[in-house]
Design an enzyme around this catalytic site. Structure first.
Site, short mmCIF file in Angstrom:
data_model
loop_
_atom_site.label_atom_id
_atom_site.label_comp_id
_atom_site.label_asym_id
_atom_site.label_seq_id
_atom_site.Cartn_x
_atom_site.Cartn_y
_atom_site.Cartn_z
N GLY A 69 1.75 4.34 2.14
CA GLY A 69 2.95 4.19 3.06
C GLY A 69 3.58 5.44 3.47
O GLY A 69 3.96 5.82 4.26
N GLN A 178 9.99 -2.43 2.91
CA GLN A 178 10.49 -3.41 1.91
C GLN A 178 10.67 -4.84 2.62
O GLN A 178 11.08 -5.65 1.93
CB GLN A 178 12.02 -2.95 1.55
CG GLN A 178 11.89 -1.88 0.73
CD GLN A 178 11.24 -1.96 -0.97
OE1 GLN A 178 11.16 -3.18 -1.32
NE2 GLN A 178 10.56 -1.05 -1.37
N SER A 195 3.45 -0.49 3.90
CA SER A 195 2.75 -0.21 2.94
C SER A 195 2.28 -1.43 2.26
O SER A 195 3.10 -2.39 1.73
CB SER A 195 3.28 0.33 1.82
OG SER A 195 2.57 1.03 0.87
N HIS A 197 0.93 -2.48 -0.88
CA HIS A 197 1.25 -2.84 -1.93
C HIS A 197 2.69 -3.37 -2.16
O HIS A 197 3.01 -3.94 -3.54
CB HIS A 197 0.79 -1.61 -2.98
CG HIS A 197 1.84 -0.61 -2.98
ND1 HIS A 197 3.02 -0.62 -3.73
CD2 HIS A 197 1.77 0.28 -2.15
CE1 HIS A 197 3.79 0.52 -3.46
NE2 HIS A 197 2.93 1.16 -2.59
N CYS A 320 17.76 9.76 -11.04
CA CYS A 320 18.49 10.89 -12.11
C CYS A 320 17.39 10.54 -13.24
O CYS A 320 17.37 9.56 -13.85
CB CYS A 320 19.84 10.17 -12.31
SG CYS A 320 20.41 11.36 -13.54
#
Length: 377
Positions: A69, A178, A195, A197, A320
Site C-alpha cells: 500500500g 482502512q 492494501s 493485507h 511515540c
C-alpha cells in the site's frame, strides 16, 4: 492471545489462504509468456484484477498491483504530480494523512513543488470548506484525502472534497486502505490506493487505480509490466488471494455492523470506568473497527506491555517510542491528549467475550501503572 490490531494488518482470511495455495500450484508461471502455464497465470491475474476492480467501482484496465500500500501511495501521488506538471506543482493534503502520503509530499517539496496542508478539527475530520478553498488555488495539480483515519477511525468528507476537486478541475487521490472491504468505496476519486493485507489478503499486494482521463506518468523507470506503471514480476498468487479475501469480506457485510457495535461498547465502557481518559475521534462517522483512547498519567509503552502480558495485542495510535519521543502527527494535528494512547482495532471474528475480558482488565491495569508512577485514583 486476543489480536486487536487489525488497522495494522488483518489476519489472513481462510478463503485467501485456499486461493493462495491453489495459485501457487497453478499460477506460478510468467503471465507475460505465451506458453500454456504462462497463459494460465495471465488468466488468473486478469480474474483477480477484474474482481478487485469491481469492488472499487473501477475498470479492470484502471487497476494495477504494487508491492505494498505504501508503494501504491508513493506511485499514486508522485505519478499524478508528474503527469500534471503542466497544470502546476501545487499539492493539497490533509493534516492527518498516512505518513506515506506526507513522505511523498515532502519529496515533492524537495523537488521544488509546493504543499498546502489542510487542518482538522478535534475529531480528526478535515475542514471541508478549507479543503475546497485549497484545491481552488491556481496551479493545484493534485489533492489527497483518506477515507478514514488509520489512527482514530474518523471518516473524512470525501464526497465534499471530490465535488470541490471536480469544480476546480483537480484530481483527487483517495487513500482507502482502512475502508476497502468494510465500507462502500466513495465515488468521485481520480486515483485510489489500497492494501490487501488490511482486508484479510496477503501482505505484498498494494492496489493503485487511476481513472481513465487522469494524466499520470510513473516516476519510476518504464517497464512492460502492469500498464507500464509498476516494474517487476507480478505476484499472481498474491493477487488471487487478495481478490478471494475481498470477495469474502464484501459478502460478510453484517460482520462490520457487529464489530461497530463492539467498538461502541468499548467507547462507552472506557469512558465510564477509567478516570482521566479521553476517547478520541468521531463517535458516529467512523470506521467500524477502530477506537482510540488516551489515559492521562500513563506511559503508552508501559500500558501496551502490560496488555500484551495479559494476552491482548494492541498498539498505540501514537508513534511515540523511547527512541523518538515524538507523538503522532495525527494526534498533534487534532490537538488531543497523546499520553497513554491506545488504539484498538478489531479483526473479523472478534468475540464479544474477548472484548468483555479486555474491558474488565483495563481499569485495573491503568490504575496499577498510575499507582507505580505515584498517581492515585
Amino acid at each position: 492471545m486476543a489480536y486487536f490490531d487489525a488497522a495494522s494488518t488483518e489476519p489472513l482470511h481462510p478463503q485467501a489462504r485456499e486461493a493462495l495455495l491453489m495459485a501457487l500450484e497453478t499460477g506460478w508461471a510468467d503471465p507475460a509468456r505465451l506458453y500454456g502455464s504462462g497463459r494460465r497465470a495471465r488468466l488468473l491475474l486478469d480474474q483477480g484484477r477484474a474482481e478487485i476492480a469491481e469492488v472499487l467501482g473501477a475498470r479492470p484496465d484502471e487497476v494495477v498491483f504494487t508491492t505494498s500500500g505504501t508503494q501504491a501511495v508513493h506511485l499514486g501521488v508522485l505519478g499524478t504530480l508528474h503527469g500534471r506538471r503542466r497544470a502546476g506543482r501545487h499539492l493539497v493534503v490533509g493534516a492527518v494523512e498516512h505518513s506515506a502520503v506526507l513522505h511523498a509530499a515532502q519529496l515533492h517539496e524537495r523537488d521544488g513543488g509546493t504543499v498546502e496542508t489542510v487542518g482538522v478539527g478535534r475529531t480528526g475530520a478535515v475542514d471541508a470548506a478549507a479543503f475546497a478553498r485549497a484545491v481552488s488555488a491556481p496551479g493545484t495539480a493534485l489533492a489527497c484525502l483518506q477515507t478514514a483515519n488509520h489512527e482514530v477511525g474518523t471518516l473524512q468528507p470525501v464526497a465534499e472534497a471530490a465535488a470541490a476537486c471536480q469544480d476546480a478541475g483537480v484530481p483527487l487521490l483517495v487513500d482507502a486502505a482502512q475502508t476497502v472491504g468494510r465500507l462502500p468505496v466513495p465515488p468521485g476519486w481520480s486515483v485510489l490506493v489500497a492494501s490487501a493485507h488490511k482486508w484479510g489478503g496477503p501482505p505484498g499486494v498494494g492496489v493503485l487505480a487511476v481513472r481513465k482521463g487522469t494524466r499520470y506518468r510513473s516516476p519510476l523507470p518504464e517497464d512492460e509490466r502492469e500498464a507500464r506503471r509498476v516494474p517487476g514480476f507480478e505476484n499472481v498468487p498474491g493477487v488471487l488471494a487478495a481478490a478471494a479475501a475481498l470477495r469474502a469480506r464484501v459478502a460478510e457485510a453484517g460482520e462490520q455492523e457487529r464489530l461497530a457495535a463492539l467498538i461502541d461498547k468499548i467507547r462507552r465502557t472506557v469512558a465510564a470506568t477509567i478516570p482521566d481518559v479521553e476517547v478520541i475521534g468521531e463517535p458516529v462517522d467512523r470506521a467500524p473497527h477502530i477506537v482510540t483512547f488516551s489515559c492521562l498519567y500513563v506511559e503508552g509503552e508501559a500500558l501496551l506491555r502490560e496488555l500484551d502480558k495479559a494476552g491482548f495485542s494492541v498498539t498505540s495510535g501514537s508513534s511515540c517510542t523511547a527512541s523518538t519521543l515524538r507523538p503522532s502527527h495525527v494526534l498533534e494535528a487534532m490537538g488531543v491528549l497523546t499520553h497513554g494512547n491506545v488504539r484498538v482495532s478489531l479483526p473479523s471474528g472478534t468475540s464479544e467475550a474477548d472484548v468483555d475480558r479486555f474491558l474488565a482488565l483495563l481499569p485495573e491495569t491503568v490504575r496499577r501503572i498510575r499507582q507505580e508512577a505515584g498517581v492515585s485514583w
